[in-house]
Design a protein around this motif. Sequence first.
Motif, short mmCIF file in Angstrom:
data_model
loop_
_atom_site.label_atom_id
_atom_site.label_comp_id
_atom_site.label_asym_id
_atom_site.label_seq_id
_atom_site.Cartn_x
_atom_site.Cartn_y
_atom_site.Cartn_z
N LEU A 1 28.46 5.35 62.99
CA LEU A 1 28.71 6.49 63.41
C LEU A 1 29.52 7.56 61.99
O LEU A 1 28.82 8.36 61.21
N ALA A 2 30.03 7.06 61.03
CA ALA A 2 30.03 7.22 59.71
C ALA A 2 28.96 7.29 58.82
O ALA A 2 28.91 8.14 58.32
N GLU A 3 27.97 6.82 59.27
CA GLU A 3 26.54 6.31 58.38
C GLU A 3 25.62 7.03 58.56
O GLU A 3 24.82 7.75 57.88
N HIS A 4 25.63 7.06 59.98
CA HIS A 4 24.50 7.99 60.15
C HIS A 4 24.72 8.93 61.58
O HIS A 4 23.53 9.66 61.84
N GLY A 5 25.76 9.62 61.76
CA GLY A 5 25.40 10.52 62.20
C GLY A 5 25.98 10.12 63.81
O GLY A 5 25.79 8.39 64.38
#
Lengths: 192, 192
Positions: B27-31
């Motif tokens: 989530l933090a990296e790819h949304g």
Amino acid sequence: MGAVTTPKQDRSRATRQRLLESAVACLAEHGWAGSTVTVVAEHAGVSRGAAQHHFPTREDLFTGAVEYVAEERSAALRALPVQGRTAVVAALVDLYTGPLFRAALQLWVAASNEAQLRPRVTELEARVGRETHRIAVELLRADETRPGVRETVQGLLDMARGLGLANVLTDDTARRRRVVAQWARLLDEALG
Amino acid sequence: MGAVTTPKQDRSRATRQRLLESAVACLAEHGWAGSTVTVVAEHAGVSRGAAQHHFPTREDLFTGAVEYVAEERSAALRALPVQGRTAVVAALVDLYTGPLFRAALQLWVAASNEAQLRPRVTELEARVGRETHRIAVELLRADETRPGVRETVQGLLDMARGLGLANVLTDDTARRRRVVAQWARLLDEALG
């Protein structure tokens, strides 16, 4: 220069304006993933070809929309009447709770995962941040030559952004009013 | 009850934990748009079938991840040592600048456009908000029976959230330190 426009130029400008407003509305409502050029063109009542004439790529359209959001926000700030600090704080916070903030937030978060968006949004946010700070200092009649005043105003704008985020999923108006009233008092004391 | 576990239960718990951590990282990296069950399972080194055994739907997985984020954040807050208010303010703000906040922000923004996520994330954020406030009041030794104290602490957490948002696209550490130092002073005076 540019004061005289032809009816064709007027129509073109109106179309462009409608596309930008639709792009902001779509971002706020559907998020980045749901905001394509086709969706925006439909919302604006413009053909996809006409949309692409004004904005060749999706990034162009939404970068344009962010610019537009930024200018609208600055203009709204500059248009605030001279008034007491409590009213200024409330007005500053209000700028972070409407659809303009919602659209900017969607782009901000999308830019953190999209290499094509990131540099454009980063540059723009830095520019908007400086401009917002400048206007806030003026409206609050803050004397930045005094130690701590610059950081006091910056912290207020950070709080306004956080209050905007707290308003995205639920209507946070009642709680926000109480927080703003209290911190406007603390800020007023701090600014002297 | 539950103190004795079999090796199989231990393995299952470890897999679940790895999936939750991977979900937060993705989530933090790819949304949200880039975070599917398949991507998370790959990141965790788990088969897609095993992932679906633990979390039948995408919403289950990421709601679980939000819960996990929330519990991690609360635990980190509760683990803070007793210390001066300036240090407490800095530690509170730090909770909003890491990958946990980044993941929560992605879900928060996705929930504003996704009907399936919205009620779950809204309920959870309200719960986490109350818990964070409660812990902050304790750490700051704030007396909420005095008028304005409750709103003073709330405003501080709103500012922390805004500072977290300002750190998403660029490293805002240097500016943030100055803002936090100044507002910790104002807060300390206000709390008495």
